[in-house]
Design an enzyme around this catalytic site. Structure first.
Site, mmCIF file in Angstrom:
data_model
loop_
_atom_site.group_PDB
_atom_site.id
_atom_site.type_symbol
_atom_site.label_atom_id
_atom_site.label_comp_id
_atom_site.label_asym_id
_atom_site.label_seq_id
_atom_site.Cartn_x
_atom_site.Cartn_y
_atom_site.Cartn_z
ATOM 1 N N CYS A 400 0.833 -1.205 0.000
ATOM 2 C CA CYS A 400 0.000 0.000 0.000
ATOM 3 C C CYS A 400 0.872 1.261 0.000
ATOM 4 O O CYS A 400 1.440 1.606 -1.033
ATOM 5 C CB CYS A 400 -0.970 -0.019 1.183
ATOM 6 S SG CYS A 400 -2.338 1.154 0.999
ATOM 7 N N HIS A 530 -3.498 -5.158 -0.039
ATOM 8 C CA HIS A 530 -2.959 -5.703 1.209
ATOM 9 C C HIS A 530 -3.008 -7.230 1.162
ATOM 10 O O HIS A 530 -4.008 -7.836 1.584
ATOM 11 C CB HIS A 530 -3.771 -5.204 2.409
ATOM 12 C CG HIS A 530 -3.590 -3.754 2.709
ATOM 13 N ND1 HIS A 530 -2.732 -3.297 3.699
ATOM 14 C CD2 HIS A 530 -4.153 -2.647 2.156
ATOM 15 C CE1 HIS A 530 -2.783 -1.971 3.740
ATOM 16 N NE2 HIS A 530 -3.629 -1.555 2.815
ATOM 17 N N GLU A 532 -1.689 -9.362 3.012
ATOM 18 C CA GLU A 532 -1.663 -10.011 4.330
ATOM 19 C C GLU A 532 -3.041 -10.449 4.800
ATOM 20 O O GLU A 532 -3.171 -11.389 5.592
ATOM 21 C CB GLU A 532 -1.040 -9.076 5.376
ATOM 22 C CG GLU A 532 -1.815 -7.819 5.699
ATOM 23 C CD GLU A 532 -1.457 -6.619 4.848
ATOM 24 O OE1 GLU A 532 -1.707 -5.481 5.266
ATOM 25 O OE2 GLU A 532 -0.918 -6.835 3.733
#
Length: 606
Positions: A400, A530, A532
């Site tokens: 990001c 993102h 994750e």
């Protein structure tokens, strides 16, 4: 529908989220469909406007919901896809009731906490519990509800009263309450103290909820005498007093619960239809995962250069994603949290010791990650980290804001665009290489960003083989979750790509740059999304897996073998170290200015 309510006592942060997730995990191991709800008693509508120092990271769901980080625990443990309504807040409940009142739905009645607020809570829970959270669209059979905060908090009182009524609404055989409490063990005596748990359970029972399970959190295992004492004073049988002490990893919690007979308890208490002997494949996977974590002997050092490093929960999902990847590769993760501002030249003037220590930490790392964030503070430090990774060929992953930092640094130092910047940092910059998205910044605060799951299309680049695309199994497109309101300025893309910064992934119309990759670098990758959020313990996220593999010198070998890992049982890495990593480990690109381990400038002619 069966419901398991998880409450907490004595202190907040006692581990209710992991306990609730573990309940779901052991039930899923029996083939039962599970969903989860997290209740946060604060008045905010959602977690989107929180500072990371308040509640840790903001977790983003597929539908764009900005929610509490505990929902990340649920998704990772249960491998489900939750919705924004799976996170209930006081603000959401009151907003829905007030909206109904304004429409005249209450027919002139006096609107009160009881029954209107408590009824709204119960209706919300029943509605969300029946929504599918699995890929096959199956209806859940068990809903695990975690009530945030601590019993006795004034904010949580309406929710406790709602569940006092709810247990009669759904009948006893469909409702179970588990109370998680701290059992402190003072070092002065070494004796486990049960009085806080007794007081907490007494308060819960005084409010009309009697726990079926008392889950005791402690530093060390508690003995049977302590369990019997808690049983005697808390009105539960001894076998329903469960001890979860501090373990080597959270992956051992479901295994320990299963060992203490939790499956048998839930099957009997909730009258679940489970065939005997029950399947054990899933719980065995968790046991294998926990054993693998405990047997890791080799370390990989990753530096996280962030803005909110004073609270590690600010980067909870990033940390978990790194752990998932490291475990999969067979390495023990060692994370160094570096405050981005400490890498800036201004810190060298104000606090040289702090500055040199930060650079020394960075230089000792095997790989670097620059995660997301907002605002101006620490941005120059992130740019310095990007530059150092680019010049020294250090494996790098930007997420990001990390992608935007990589673009700004490259524009300044390679394209020589003086003071190139993001309009978030400098609205008057002559070279706005990162700009805002006006269509995503309208209206009140909260939900004003580009949020949720979006499609990213991979682009073919002439004479360039993308490592990140190979890590994604050479797919045509991927879907990942986003949370941003700034993007790369398309007007500068052609210049950046001509200089070697390739945008290998864009949105569906080619307007937004989603993935960048630097040519002639072992691993220099950044994503606007993102990754994750979709990482799982048994299925690590590809960008994070690539970072770990590159950091231990095994990425090229992994890619040439068709994205298959070498046998974990081999302790000799020499067969798998990439030859280009060996050469890059000891050399620095000629002509580049780099920071030495003390943070000072080395040779320069860039």
């Amino acid at each position: 529908m069966k419901y398991i309510l998880v409450t907490g006592g004595v202190i907040s942060g006692v581990g209710k989220g992991v306990i609730a997730s573990s309940f779901g995990t052991i039930l899923k191991s029996c083939g039962i469909q599970v969903t989860s709800i997290k209740i946060d008693p604060y008045i905010n509508i959602d977690a989107g406007t929180f500072s990371p120092y308040e509640h840790g990271e903001v977790y983003v769901l597929d539908d764009g919901g900005e929610v509490d980080l505990d929902l990340g625990n649920y998704e990772r443990f249960l491998d489900v896809t939750l919705h924004k309504d799976n996170n209930i807040t006081t603000g959401k409940i009151y907003q829905s009731v007030i909206t109904k009142e304004r429409k005249g739905d209450y027919l002139g009645k006096t609107v009160q906490v009881v029954p209107h607020i408590t009824d709204a809570i119960q209706e919300w829970v029943e509605r969300v519990a029946n929504q599918s959270v699995s890929q096959d669209g199956a209806k859940p059979q068990v809903c695990i509800v975690e009530l945030g905060g601590t019993i006795g908090d004034i904010e949580g009182m309406p929710f406790v009263e709602a569940f006092r009524q709810f247990q009669f609404r759904v009948k006893r055989e469909n409702f179970c309450c588990a109370h998680v409490s701290l059992v402190p063990q003072p070092r002065s005596t070494g004796e486990a103290k049960t009085k806080p748990t007794q007081s907490s359970v007494r308060e819960l029972r005084g409010l009309g909820l009697s726990p079926d399970l008392v889950v005791c959190r402690s530093e060390k295992p508690i003995n049977q005498d302590v369990k019997d004492k808690i049983s005697n004073f808390c009105h539960v049988p001894p076998e329903q007093v469960v001890c979860i002490h501090d373990l080597s990893s959270i992956y051992r919690v479901p295994v320990l619960m299963e060992k203490q007979g939790m499956v048998e308890f839930f099957v009997e208490r909730l009258q679940l239809n489970v065939q005997m002997p029950r399947p054990r494949k899933l719980i065995n996977k968790w046991r294998d995962l926990a054993d693998r974590v405990d047997s890791l002997r080799r370390d990989v050092k990753i530096s996280l250069v962030g803005k909110y490093t004073k609270l590690e929960d600010s980067y909870a999902s990033v940390t978990k994603a790194l752990q998932h990847a490291a475990i999969d590769v067979g390495y023990n993760l060692k994370i160094s949290y570096i405050e981005a501002a400490d890498l800036e030249d201004s810190t060298n003037h104000s606090n040289p010791v702090q500055y040199h220590e930060a650079w020394q930490q960075l230089c000792k790392s095997d790989g670097v990650i620059v995660p997301g964030g907002f605002g101006k503070r620490g941005m120059e430090g992130k740019l310095a980290a990007c530059a150092w990774c680019r010049k020294t060929k250090k494996p790098f992953l930007g997420v990001c804001l990390g992608l935007q930092a990589a673009v700004i640094e490259f524009s300044r130092n390679i394209l020589k665009l003086e003071n190139a910047n993001s309009t978030e940092i400098d609205p008057e910059t002559k070279h706005p290489v990162v700009i805002d998205m006006p269509e995503h910044t309208q209206g009140d605060m909260g939900g004003t960003m580009r949020l949720g799951k979006r499609k990213t299309i991979f682009c073919d680049k002439p004479q360039f083989t993308s490592k990140i695309r190979q890590l994604y199994s050479n797919k045509e497109y991927i879907e990942e979750r986003h949370r941003h309101r700034y993007e790369v300025n398309k007007d500068y893309v052609e210049q950046l790509e001509a200089a070697g910064l390739k945008f290998v992934g864009t949105d569906e119309v080619g307007e937004r740059m989603e993935i960048l990759e630097l040519e002639d670098h072992p691993y220099y990758v950044a994503t606007q999304y993102h990754p994750e959020y979709l990482s799982r313990p048994l299925k690590p996220s590809p960008p994070f897996l690539g970072l770990i593999l590159a950091s231990v010198g095994r990425l090229n070998t992994f890619l040439t073998k068709g994205c298959k890992l070498s046998p974990r049982e081999s302790d000799n890495d020499s067969d798998y170290i990439d030859s280009d990593m060996e050469s890059n480990a000891s050399k620095i690109t000629n002509g580049d200015e780099v920071k030495s381990s003390e943070g000072q400038s080395a040779s320069s002619s860039e």
